[in-house]
Structure formats: structure tokens, C-alpha cells
Design a protein around this motif. Structure first.
Motif, PDB file in Angstrom:
ATOM      1  N   ALA A  61      -7.305  12.732  12.565  1.00 20.06           N
ATOM      2  CA  ALA A  61      -6.245  12.108  13.363  1.00 20.06           C
ATOM      3  C   ALA A  61      -4.936  12.116  12.575  1.00 20.06           C
ATOM      4  CB  ALA A  61      -6.630  10.684  13.753  1.00 20.06           C
ATOM      5  N   MET A 120      -3.458   9.426  24.093  1.00 17.52           N
ATOM      6  CA  MET A 120      -4.639   8.842  23.433  1.00 17.52           C
ATOM      7  C   MET A 120      -4.198   8.071  22.191  1.00 17.52           C
ATOM      8  SD  MET A 120      -7.962  10.786  21.876  1.00 17.52           S
ATOM      9  CE  MET A 120      -8.369  10.340  20.192  1.00 17.52           C
ATOM     10  N   ASN A 163      -4.138   6.596  18.543  1.00 18.08           N
ATOM     11  CA  ASN A 163      -4.625   7.079  17.244  1.00 18.08           C
ATOM     12  C   ASN A 163      -5.350   5.992  16.467  1.00 18.08           C
ATOM     13  OD1 ASN A 163      -2.135   5.699  16.790  1.00 18.08           O
ATOM     14  ND2 ASN A 163      -2.058   6.572  14.752  1.00 18.08           N
ATOM     15  N   ALA A 213       0.142  13.710  20.733  1.00 15.35           N
ATOM     16  CA  ALA A 213      -0.266  14.084  19.376  1.00 15.35           C
ATOM     17  C   ALA A 213      -1.785  14.075  19.212  1.00 15.35           C
ATOM     18  CB  ALA A 213       0.375  13.139  18.352  1.00 15.35           C
TER      19      ALA A 213
HETATM   20  N1  PMP Z   1       1.755   9.841  17.942  1.00 19.60           N
HETATM   21  C1  PMP Z   1       0.467   9.673  17.639  1.00 19.60           C
HETATM   22  C2  PMP Z   1      -0.436   9.026  18.644  1.00 19.60           C
HETATM   23  C3  PMP Z   1       0.001  10.083  16.393  1.00 19.60           C
HETATM   24  O1  PMP Z   1      -1.284   9.898  16.079  1.00 19.60           O
HETATM   25  C4  PMP Z   1       0.886  10.680  15.472  1.00 19.60           C
HETATM   26  C5  PMP Z   1       0.421  11.137  14.104  1.00 19.60           C
HETATM   27  N2  PMP Z   1      -0.385  10.229  13.436  1.00 19.60           N
HETATM   28  C6  PMP Z   1       2.215  10.854  15.863  1.00 19.60           C
HETATM   29  C7  PMP Z   1       2.608  10.427  17.094  1.00 19.60           C
HETATM   30  C8  PMP Z   1       3.230  11.464  14.953  1.00 19.60           C
HETATM   31  O2  PMP Z   1       2.927  12.801  14.715  1.00 19.60           O
HETATM   32  P1  PMP Z   1       3.806  13.599  13.661  1.00 19.60           P
HETATM   33  O3  PMP Z   1       3.742  12.828  12.374  1.00 19.60           O
HETATM   34  O4  PMP Z   1       3.139  14.927  13.587  1.00 19.60           O
HETATM   35  O5  PMP Z   1       5.183  13.664  14.207  1.00 19.60           O
END
Ligand code: PMP
Length: 407
Positions: free
Chosen positions: A31, A174, A176, A203
Motif C-alpha cells: 500500500a 479505497m 489505505n 491510489a
Molecule cells: N491516496 C491514497 C489512498 C494513498 O494510499 C496514497 C499513498 N499512500 C496517496 C493518496 C498518495 O500517493 P502518492 O504518494 O503516490 O502521491
């Protein structure tokens, strides 16, 4: 079709690594970021070895080749999420940048003092802070759909908030932390009926199950390459063509212009209008190889594997005394956040690491959600296509050792 996890594991060189004294790695932190198969690493290396050049600028063979490879991936991404056209696929650095892009362009031009944006309590910081920044600047009101004790969105609250006529609704497909897969199609439909646009944080969804942006009727949809077997530093913003067309550019510079005078410029057409400067070309190529890999296995098969594995993990973890799982085991993805008695999550993660098991401990960039549950941190195990039932057994074994040590 079931996945051949043994064969899949062998496609990921890092998964053959041993941690500490010859203990084989069990990677349960997808994740945060996924591991990369050799085909992705090879595609990027091959690009640098044979085709490296800047894109959209040169007429020489390498420049044309690099441009072709870079733009072919856009078609691949459009097809992967069923966008109408590759003009609707904007390359960014990650989900975070995609959301900031919408806030800083669509948000700045379309929102006025007093306007409402609806978010939820389960958002990642990257779907909170960009809106907080915009709200502070433009005096907007942020409203939040609450999360139930079972880790679901309270749809009654959502409906009540929609009655206030928000301009935008932005939420995660969803979670995280909780693994909850939200009823996105239904929520988008309700938002549209209330006259609001929708931004979806994908994401944690696009890497794990089939996503069809046209079927969902999402207005904007964001995701990151690094969580779907691709490289870091590369992400996607999907937007409906009509909306993207009407939005001003995000950053200024090379490639995003059609014409530049000393005091003014004319922006380029979609999608280049939003892509200033030399982009991450090898990373685009890497994402293309990742999508090929995922599609060869089949997103439905990947989703089914993760679903079965998560059910197994749920059952096994529920048998452990003093272990509390956050979120309900019902239409959820392969993310399990838990508390183990009074043992600090960092201690749990450290003990597991000693046994070769990589999990996450902390607030997982969802501080408000943890505050809601009255805890500063959780331990989190997250699964992907390369995880096996044996990996779950190793996790359970490790947690039992941690329990005994502190119990
Ligand atoms: N939204 C969710 C639900 C995530 O799990 C994550 C990464 N943990 C992000 C946004 C941010 O992704 P990124 O760091 O690749 O921009």
C-alpha cells in the motif's frame, strides 16, 4: 483463474532477497509502494540503453522513438481505465500532484468564497491538504462525510451534505488504512444529481482491481505508477476532456505552450497543456511495462487473489488474542490495519522486521482518521499479487512472537 504466486514471485528480483541472517523477505507494505518485476526494470534500462532522447522536440530517430514510446503509454493507460481518449490522460508525478493540479487549476478558477467541497474522514493527507490550502486562500468551506465504527462511509451524512449544494466532492476509491472500497459509482451519481463534480483518489484501487472511469462517470481520477508495479515519480490524472479543456494550465514552461511572446503565451492542446518541462520519460515506459504485466495476469484474477488472501488473513488474525482489526471484512481490499494490545505499532513492526517481514507502522498519512479512532498509530499489513498464503502465515507467526515478547 487463480494466480500462480510462486511464478509471480520469481518475476520480482527483490522478493528473493534475504533480510538479516538469511531470513527470506515477506513484503507486506505494497500500500506504501509495490515492488517491481524484472520486465519493468528491463523496459526502463532498455529505454536508456537504446532510445534515450528528449521528447516532442527533435526530428532525429532517437527523439522520434522516445516520443513514440512515451505517447504509446498514454494510449495504454487510457485503455487500462477505459478513458474515451488519450487526451484525457495527464502525466503527473503521482496521485498527490494530480489532486493538487485539479485544486490549483479547476479549483482556483471555478470556486468562490463560501463554496463547499465535500471530503471524507478517511482521506489520505494528499486528498485533504490541497483542499485545505485552497480553502484558506479562497475562503471555501470543507465538509466531511463521517466514518462509521465499521470503517464505512456514512452515506446518510453524505446525502445530507449534498443537500448543501457543494461544488466538488473528492474522496478515495479505497482507504489505505481501513481497506474499505467505497460505493464510488453510487456516490458519483448522487453528487452529479446534486450538481457537484467528482474527484476520485484511485491510489489504492487502480493497482488492485479493474477500474472503468467511464462506467463510474468520474470527472477526475488520480493514481500513482509506483503502487502498480511501476516506477516512482510518475502518476496519472484522468479528467473528462470538456473539463480539462476549460481549465488553465498548471505549471508554465516548455512543451505546455503553442506560442510564446515576451509578455504572453498561448497554451498547448490537451494533454500537453498540463505537462510543462521535460517529463519522466523512462518512468512512462516503465508504467507501460507494468500495465502489460498486470493485463497479462488479468485485473479480475488479481482482485480475486487479493480478496481470497485478505479473507484468509482476516480469519487468521482474528484468532490472535488482543488483536483488533480496523475496518469490516466486507467488500474490502488487501489492507489490514491493526492494534496489538498495548504494544506500540513501531515495536510490532520492528519485531516483524527481525523476522524478515516488512509491514508499516504509523498514521499512514491519515492522521484525522486515526484521531477519529482515538489512536495515534496502527500497524498495517498490505497485500498484492505476489503475496501467498505462506506470507500470511509468516505474518501471524511474527505477531505471535511479538505478543509473547511483550505479553
Ligand atoms: N491516496 C491514497 C489512498 C494513498 O494510499 C496514497 C499513498 N499512500 C496517496 C493518496 C498518495 O500517493 P502518492 O504518494 O503516490 O502521491
Amino acid at each position: 483463474m487463480g494466480l500462480d504466486v510462486k511464478k509471480i514471485k520469481s518475476d520480482f528480483p527483490i522478493l528473493a532477497r534475504e533480510i538479516r541472517n538469511g531470513i527470506p523477505l515477506v513484503y507486506l507494505d505494497s500500500a506504501a509502494t509495490s515492488q517491481k518485476p524484472q520486465v519493468v526494470i528491463d523496459a526502463m534500462t532498455k529505454y536508456y540503453q537504446f532510445s534515450n532522447a528528449n521528447i516532442h522536440r527533435g526530428v532525429h530517430t532517437l527523439a522520434e522513438e522516445a516520443t513514440g514510446m512515451y505517447e504509446d503509454v498514454r494510449k495504454k493507460v487510457a485503455n487500462f481505465i477505459n478513458a474515451k481518449s488519450e487526451k484525457e490522460i495527464i502525466y503527473t508525478r503521482n496521485t498527490t500532484e494530480s489532486i493538487n493540479l485539479v485544486a490549483q487549476t479547476w479549483g482556483k478558477t471555478n470556486l468562490e468564497e463560501g463554496d463547499i467541497i465535500v471530503l471524507t474522514e478517511m482521506e489520505h493527507h494528499s486528498n485533504l491538504v490541497p483542499w485545505q490550502m485552497l480553502a484558506a486562500e479562497k475562503h471555501l468551506n470543507l465538509e466531511f462525510v463521517t466514518v462509521t465504527d465499521d470503517g464505512l462511509l456514512n452515506l446518510q451524512v453524505y446525502k445530507e451534505l449534498l443537500e448543501k449544494s457543494p461544488k466538488l466532492v473528492s474522496f478515495t476509491h479505497m482507504s489505505n488504512v481501513l481497506g474499505t472500497i467505497n460505493p464510488v459509482k453510487e456516490m458519483i451519481n448522487l453528487a452529479h444529481q446534486a450538481g457537484a463534480l467528482t474527484m476520485i483518489d484511485g491510489a489504492q484501487s487502480v493497482p488492485h482491481f479493474p477500474v472503468d472511469v467511464r462506467d463510474l462517470d468520474a470527472d477526475f481520477y488520480a493514481f500513482s505508477a509506483h503502487k502498480m508495479l511501476g516506477p516512482t515519480g510518475f502518476g496519472i490524472l484522468y479528467g473528462k476532456e470538456k473539463l480539462l479543456d476549460a481549465m488553465p494550465p498548471f505549471m508554465g514552461g516548455g512543451d505546455m505552450i503553442k506560442k510564446v511572446l515576451l509578455r504572453s503565451f498561448k497554451p498547448n492542446d490537451l494533454p500537453h497543456k498540463f505537462e510543462a518541462g521535460t517529463p519522466a520519460i523512462a518512468e512512462a515506459v516503465g508504467l507501460g511495462a507494468a500495465i502489460d504485466y498486470l493485463q497479462a495476469l488479468g485485473m479480475d484474477n488479481i482482485a480475486l487473489h487479493e480478496h481470497e488472501l485478505t479473507n484468509y488473513a482476516f480469519q487468521k488474525l482474528s484468532e490472535i488474542e488482543n488483536l483488533i482489526i480496523f475496518g469490516k471484512n466486507n467488500n474490502r481490499g488487501g489492507v489490514i490495519a491493526f492494534e496489538l494490545g498495548i504494544i506500540h505499532p513501531h515495536d510490532v513492526a520492528q519485531i516483524l522486521d527481525r523476522h524478515g517481514i516488512a509491514i508499516r507502522a504509523g498514521h499512514h498519512c491519515a492522521m484525522p482518521l486515526h484521531e477519529k479512532f482515538g489512536i495515534p498509530a496502527t500497524s498495517r499489513a498490505s497485500f498484492y499479487l505476489y503475496n501467498s498464503y505462506e506470507d500470511v502465515d509468516r505474518l501471524v507467526e511474527g505477531i505471535n512472537i511479538a505478543s509473547d515478547l511483550f505479553g
